[in-house]
Design a protein around this motif. Structure first.
Motif, PDB file in Angstrom:
ATOM      1  N   ILE A 196       4.140   9.549  -7.744  1.00 52.20           N
ATOM      2  CA  ILE A 196       4.755  10.378  -8.660  1.00 52.20           C
ATOM      3  C   ILE A 196       4.208  10.071 -10.321  1.00 52.20           C
ATOM      4  O   ILE A 196       4.856  11.243 -11.396  1.00 52.20           O
ATOM      5  CB  ILE A 196       5.567   8.843  -8.926  1.00 52.20           C
ATOM      6  N   ARG A 197       3.736   9.458 -10.342  1.00 53.71           N
ATOM      7  CA  ARG A 197       2.595   9.300 -11.686  1.00 53.71           C
ATOM      8  C   ARG A 197       2.170  10.537 -12.240  1.00 53.71           C
ATOM      9  O   ARG A 197       2.430  11.079 -13.402  1.00 53.71           O
ATOM     10  CB  ARG A 197       1.852   7.619 -12.082  1.00 53.71           C
ATOM     11  N   GLN A 198       1.570  10.995 -10.948  1.00 52.53           N
ATOM     12  CA  GLN A 198       0.857  12.136 -11.483  1.00 52.53           C
ATOM     13  C   GLN A 198       1.646  13.293 -11.533  1.00 52.53           C
ATOM     14  O   GLN A 198       0.356  14.597 -11.949  1.00 52.53           O
ATOM     15  CB  GLN A 198      -0.823  12.198 -10.313  1.00 52.53           C
ATOM     16  N   ARG A 199       2.343  13.339 -11.278  1.00 53.42           N
ATOM     17  CA  ARG A 199       3.545  14.415 -11.344  1.00 53.42           C
ATOM     18  C   ARG A 199       4.292  13.739 -12.786  1.00 53.42           C
ATOM     19  O   ARG A 199       4.806  15.539 -12.970  1.00 53.42           O
ATOM     20  CB  ARG A 199       4.534  14.745 -10.112  1.00 53.42           C
ATOM     21  N   GLY A 200       3.433  13.731 -13.581  1.00 53.94           N
ATOM     22  CA  GLY A 200       4.442  13.312 -14.726  1.00 53.94           C
ATOM     23  C   GLY A 200       5.505  12.059 -14.748  1.00 53.94           C
ATOM     24  O   GLY A 200       5.741  11.693 -16.555  1.00 53.94           O
ATOM     25  N   TYR A 201       6.173  11.230 -14.261  1.00 48.69           N
ATOM     26  CA  TYR A 201       6.807  10.587 -13.718  1.00 48.69           C
ATOM     27  C   TYR A 201       6.206   9.233 -14.141  1.00 48.69           C
ATOM     28  O   TYR A 201       6.329   8.545 -13.356  1.00 48.69           O
ATOM     29  CB  TYR A 201       7.864  10.768 -13.081  1.00 48.69           C
ATOM     30  N   SER A 202       6.578   8.770 -15.697  1.00 47.49           N
ATOM     31  CA  SER A 202       5.900   7.378 -15.939  1.00 47.49           C
ATOM     32  C   SER A 202       6.550   6.587 -17.233  1.00 47.49           C
ATOM     33  O   SER A 202       6.347   7.790 -17.976  1.00 47.49           O
ATOM     34  CB  SER A 202       4.083   7.522 -15.935  1.00 47.49           C
ATOM     35  N   ARG A 203       6.823   5.613 -17.365  1.00 45.32           N
ATOM     36  CA  ARG A 203       6.697   4.805 -18.181  1.00 45.32           C
ATOM     37  C   ARG A 203       5.841   4.000 -18.476  1.00 45.32           C
ATOM     38  O   ARG A 203       6.240   2.276 -17.639  1.00 45.32           O
ATOM     39  CB  ARG A 203       8.315   4.379 -17.561  1.00 45.32           C
ATOM     40  N   GLY A 204       4.960   4.009 -19.348  1.00 44.66           N
ATOM     41  CA  GLY A 204       4.121   2.873 -18.753  1.00 44.66           C
ATOM     42  C   GLY A 204       3.104   2.809 -17.526  1.00 44.66           C
ATOM     43  O   GLY A 204       2.511   4.423 -17.149  1.00 44.66           O
ATOM     44  N   SER A 205       2.589   1.711 -17.277  1.00 44.95           N
ATOM     45  CA  SER A 205       1.876   1.818 -15.856  1.00 44.95           C
ATOM     46  C   SER A 205       3.441   1.951 -15.274  1.00 44.95           C
ATOM     47  O   SER A 205       2.387   2.022 -13.491  1.00 44.95           O
ATOM     48  CB  SER A 205       1.187  -0.117 -16.125  1.00 44.95           C
ATOM     49  N   PRO A 232       6.179   3.875 -12.609  1.00 47.32           N
ATOM     50  CA  PRO A 232       6.792   5.157 -12.714  1.00 47.32           C
ATOM     51  C   PRO A 232       8.103   5.407 -13.199  1.00 47.32           C
ATOM     52  O   PRO A 232       8.820   4.301 -13.093  1.00 47.32           O
ATOM     53  CB  PRO A 232       6.397   5.642 -10.873  1.00 47.32           C
ATOM     54  N   ALA A 233       8.602   6.487 -13.578  1.00 47.24           N
ATOM     55  CA  ALA A 233       9.576   6.713 -13.913  1.00 47.24           C
ATOM     56  C   ALA A 233      10.424   7.057 -12.312  1.00 47.24           C
ATOM     57  O   ALA A 233      10.695   8.577 -12.717  1.00 47.24           O
ATOM     58  CB  ALA A 233      10.171   7.734 -15.270  1.00 47.24           C
ATOM     59  N   LEU A 234      11.438   6.766 -11.619  1.00 44.88           N
ATOM     60  CA  LEU A 234      11.525   6.584 -10.294  1.00 44.88           C
ATOM     61  C   LEU A 234      12.859   7.415 -10.244  1.00 44.88           C
ATOM     62  O   LEU A 234      13.073   8.238 -10.077  1.00 44.88           O
ATOM     63  CB  LEU A 234      12.003   5.517  -9.521  1.00 44.88           C
ATOM     64  N   GLN A 235      13.828   7.172 -11.028  1.00 43.94           N
ATOM     65  CA  GLN A 235      15.181   7.811 -11.277  1.00 43.94           C
ATOM     66  C   GLN A 235      14.828   8.745 -11.577  1.00 43.94           C
ATOM     67  O   GLN A 235      15.806  10.175 -11.678  1.00 43.94           O
ATOM     68  CB  GLN A 235      15.736   7.117 -12.435  1.00 43.94           C
ATOM     69  N   ASP A 236      13.947   9.082 -13.028  1.00 46.80           N
ATOM     70  CA  ASP A 236      13.498  11.100 -13.689  1.00 46.80           C
ATOM     71  C   ASP A 236      13.089  11.820 -12.380  1.00 46.80           C
ATOM     72  O   ASP A 236      13.251  13.094 -11.640  1.00 46.80           O
ATOM     73  CB  ASP A 236      12.822  11.317 -14.597  1.00 46.80           C
ATOM     74  N   PHE A 237      12.098  11.367 -12.009  1.00 49.19           N
ATOM     75  CA  PHE A 237      11.640  11.154 -10.438  1.00 49.19           C
ATOM     76  C   PHE A 237      12.290  12.153  -9.489  1.00 49.19           C
ATOM     77  O   PHE A 237      12.195  13.112  -8.607  1.00 49.19           O
ATOM     78  CB  PHE A 237      10.936  10.924  -9.560  1.00 49.19           C
ATOM     79  N   ILE A 288       1.102  -1.107  -0.456  1.00 49.48           N
ATOM     80  CA  ILE A 288      -0.452  -0.145   0.207  1.00 49.48           C
ATOM     81  C   ILE A 288       0.934   1.103   0.371  1.00 49.48           C
ATOM     82  O   ILE A 288       0.669   2.224  -0.513  1.00 49.48           O
ATOM     83  CB  ILE A 288      -0.674  -0.077   0.906  1.00 49.48           C
ATOM     84  N   LEU A 289       2.033   1.026   1.026  1.00 45.72           N
ATOM     85  CA  LEU A 289       2.566   1.538   0.883  1.00 45.72           C
ATOM     86  C   LEU A 289       3.389   2.411  -0.279  1.00 45.72           C
ATOM     87  O   LEU A 289       3.588   3.280  -1.227  1.00 45.72           O
ATOM     88  CB  LEU A 289       4.010   2.307   1.806  1.00 45.72           C
ATOM     89  N   MET A 290       3.879   2.015  -1.316  1.00 47.50           N
ATOM     90  CA  MET A 290       4.271   1.937  -2.554  1.00 47.50           C
ATOM     91  C   MET A 290       3.402   2.236  -3.756  1.00 47.50           C
ATOM     92  O   MET A 290       3.732   2.901  -3.908  1.00 47.50           O
ATOM     93  CB  MET A 290       4.730   0.329  -3.137  1.00 47.50           C
ATOM     94  N   ASN A 291       2.641   1.631  -3.534  1.00 51.95           N
ATOM     95  CA  ASN A 291       1.363   2.202  -3.832  1.00 51.95           C
ATOM     96  C   ASN A 291       0.971   3.255  -3.758  1.00 51.95           C
ATOM     97  O   ASN A 291       0.634   4.096  -5.415  1.00 51.95           O
ATOM     98  CB  ASN A 291       0.057   1.198  -4.226  1.00 51.95           C
ATOM     99  N   ALA A 292       1.169   4.193  -2.827  1.00 56.92           N
ATOM    100  CA  ALA A 292       0.631   5.189  -2.716  1.00 56.92           C
ATOM    101  C   ALA A 292       1.927   5.914  -3.272  1.00 56.92           C
ATOM    102  O   ALA A 292       1.330   7.724  -4.164  1.00 56.92           O
ATOM    103  CB  ALA A 292       0.682   5.518  -1.247  1.00 56.92           C
ATOM    104  N   TYR A 293       3.218   6.003  -2.886  1.00 51.77           N
ATOM    105  CA  TYR A 293       4.357   6.832  -3.742  1.00 51.77           C
ATOM    106  C   TYR A 293       4.333   7.147  -5.045  1.00 51.77           C
ATOM    107  O   TYR A 293       4.312   7.838  -6.281  1.00 51.77           O
ATOM    108  CB  TYR A 293       5.446   6.522  -3.390  1.00 51.77           C
ATOM    109  N   ARG A 294       3.656   5.996  -5.737  1.00 46.82           N
ATOM    110  CA  ARG A 294       4.020   5.666  -6.827  1.00 46.82           C
ATOM    111  C   ARG A 294       3.042   6.678  -8.211  1.00 46.82           C
ATOM    112  O   ARG A 294       2.675   7.283  -9.281  1.00 46.82           O
ATOM    113  CB  ARG A 294       3.219   3.396  -7.494  1.00 46.82           C
ATOM    114  N   GLU A 295       1.334   6.038  -7.036  1.00 46.49           N
ATOM    115  CA  GLU A 295       0.570   6.705  -7.838  1.00 46.49           C
ATOM    116  C   GLU A 295       1.429   8.498  -7.864  1.00 46.49           C
ATOM    117  O   GLU A 295       0.774   9.194  -9.028  1.00 46.49           O
ATOM    118  CB  GLU A 295      -1.079   6.598  -6.908  1.00 46.49           C
TER     119      GLU A 295
END
Length: 567
Positions: free
Chosen positions: A235-244, A246-251, A226-233
């Protein structure tokens, strides 16, 4: 049964446990701290600087009233546990409620990858002045003791952790605090309010405020998924994503650029030591995400703004997971059985066509089928497939293609060349083991029985090229001699052992065997390869013939099974 305490100072708002115990020590008039520890916890020594100090259940039992209720109140009001609780949910166990009082369910040993840095006692002098006016006594605020907090969230002033005059640290291991109630025990000067020249970083203030809110919000433990999904969601909302995903290194690069390296270095020790590669890791080890709480606070502050928003978002995701779990739970047993039978038929059909199929090959050909059976029908899968692994390996060896022979020889040459380069590298030695050599040759081959039979020349070469513990120790000793000379330290056996991390007796044996004059060698430029060659020490050196130590290991140790009790 122990007698109840006649009195114990009531907790002041946001007061840490060590502050309450230190005030008790002063009020009681005990001559020694050991006497105080004995009265409160029946111990001569006690470390009260940890997240949840040990033996506080003894103190809770000695206070008036119910022991369980006392313990729950101490944990909630005087320790850092409420801030750590959200990040300690176990993935495979039911989560106890925030008010759980069973002492066996309390956390006394935290995962080191979650705790981060603790050990200093931090004080805001403006808070002390305010507390004396409001409560009649100054004290140590719990929110100031959170890992990474450097600024008071209320007064926006830098916290201090040592005497303003002589820099003597306020907190020492297994000791109580004497300030702000008394003078410094070294220079006998009292604390005083001084104007601070350094202006607090706005991000440090925001960090301290989020940490304080985290303590007050009383968030229950959440599953790491749940913690991982909260962070990922977020991060994706800020536009850092690759497919489904998150683009973690770019973020990470963007967040570091916005917050600034100076601020992050102050609150996160790993970052300050330039360990920023994969600094954000959304994966978990046993019970918790593989990040210290300092990084959780930075992420929470940056992505959610307030601890209340963070809590609400986690609760929404947890409710969604519960709804999905209930929906899945409505599937009938007959439906599950039909899926199981269908997947069994697929595996049986594949094995009928090619009886020599290994589990590895089935994972590649029938991933979804094997994955479901592995989770839901593992015993049948093991009996059906793994029982034929010996035949599969024999088949693989017998049918080994010519290309494998060519690769085997090529990899063997690469392994020999790579291990030699590692051995001749300057600087702090790294032991040359099988995993390191394989990683340098190819990342596609692991040390398995099948691969050893498929690439016999490669693994035979690695066995000849990998370094023994004795050879590695000899290299570490030579490196340590150079370090001791650089640091202008005394060249003696104990210092060599301490710097090289080689046991004392092994240092003596190696120096005697190689006939090395430690002082003479350290005074000149050390040519490691020449000294080893002259002494007859190769990568396969088994140690001095007269040594009774045998092939000894290093000091590194990794527990295979970690048992963590969570609240």
């Amino acid at each position: 049964m122990q007698d109840k305490l006649l009195f114990f100072p009531p907790s002041l708002p946001d007061e840490s446990l060590i502050s309450r115990v230190s005030r008790y020590h002063l009020i009681s008039g005990n001559r020694t701290e050991q006497s105080t520890f004995g009265e409160l916890c029946s111990r001569v020594r006690l470390n009260l600087g940890s997240v949840v100090p040990a033996y506080i259940e003894v103190l809770a039992a000695r206070l008036p009233g119910d022991a369980d209720a006392n313990l729950a109140k101490i944990l909630q009001d005087n320790t850092l546990l409420p801030a750590f609780r959200p990040f300690l949910g176990r993935p495979n166990a039911p989560l106890p409620s925030a008010g759980e009082t069973d002492v066996n369910a309390k956390i006394t040993h935290f995962p080191r990858h979650v705790v981060g840095m603790v050990g200093n006692a931090k004080l805001c002098i403006s808070c002390v002045v305010d507390d004396e006016q409001i409560h009649g006594v100054g004290y140590w605020h719990r929110s100031h003791q959170m890992p990474g907090v450097t600024v008071c969230w209320k007064h926006k002033e830098l916290l201090i952790s040592s005497c303003q005059n002589c820099r003597f640290p306020f907190l020492r291991p297994q000791k109580l605090l004497s300030v702000p109630w008394g003078a410094c025990p070294v220079c006998s000067i009292h604390l005083e309010k001084k104007k601070q020249d350094e202006v607090a970083n706005p991000f440090e203030i925001a960090y301290g405020l989020f940490a304080r809110e985290l303590l007050a919000e009383n968030i229950p433990p959440y599953h790491p998924e749940i913690l991982m999904n909260a962070y990922r969601e977020k991060i994706r909302q800020r536009g850092y994503s690759r497919g489904s995903m998150p683009a973690l290194q770019d973020f990470q690069a963007s967040m570091i650029d916005e917050l600034g390296c100076e601020f992050i270095s102050k609150v996160d020790p790993a970052f300050s030591m330039k360990r920023a590669s994969w600094w954000l890791r959304l994966s978990y080890i046993e019970s918790a995400l593989d990040m210290p709480i300092t990084r959780h606070i930075i992420l929470g502050m940056y992505l959610f703004g307030t601890a209340h928003n963070f809590h609400n978002h986690l609760q929404v995701l947890a409710n969604e997971d519960d709804a999905i779990a209930r929906k899945k739970g409505k599937k009938s047993d007959s439906s599950q059985n039909s899926i199981r039978d269908e997947f069994r038929r697929k595996i049986a059909s594949a094995l009928k066509k090619v009886p020599s199929l290994s589990m590895e090959q089935l994972w590649k050909k029938q991933f979804r089928t094997v994955a479901w059976l592995y989770d839901n029908d593992k015993e049948w899968l093991n009996n059906t497939v793994l029982g034929g692994d010996a035949k599969t390996d024999d088949f693989a060896v017998g049918a080994k293609s010519k290309s494998d022979d060519v690769l085997d020889r090529e990899y063997a040459l690469l392994a020999e060349d790579y291990s030699r380069k590692l051995f001749e590298e300057e600087g702090k030695p790294q032991r040359i083991g099988m995993a390191k050599i394989l990683a340098g040759v190819t990342k596609n081959i692991k040390s398995t029985k099948a691969n050893r039979e498929r690439f016999p020349i490669l693994f035979a070469t690695i066995d000849l090229c990998k370094e023994t513990a004795w050879c590695f120790s000899a290299r570490r000793i030579l490196w340590a001699l150079g370090e001791l000379n650089r640091l202008d330290e005394k060249i003696i056996i104990s210092n060599i052992a301490l710097t090289s991390v080689v046991i004392f007796s092994a240092v003596e044996s190696i120096l005697r065997f190689a006939d090395w004059d430690a002082k003479k060698i350290s005074s000149t430029k050390i040519n490691t390869q020449a000294l080893l060659a002259k002494a007859g020490i190769t990568r396969t050196w088994r140690g001095p013939s007269e040594s009774k130590l045998g092939e000894f290991g290093g000091r590194g140790y990794v527990r295979k099974n970690v048992v963590i009790t969570c609240i």
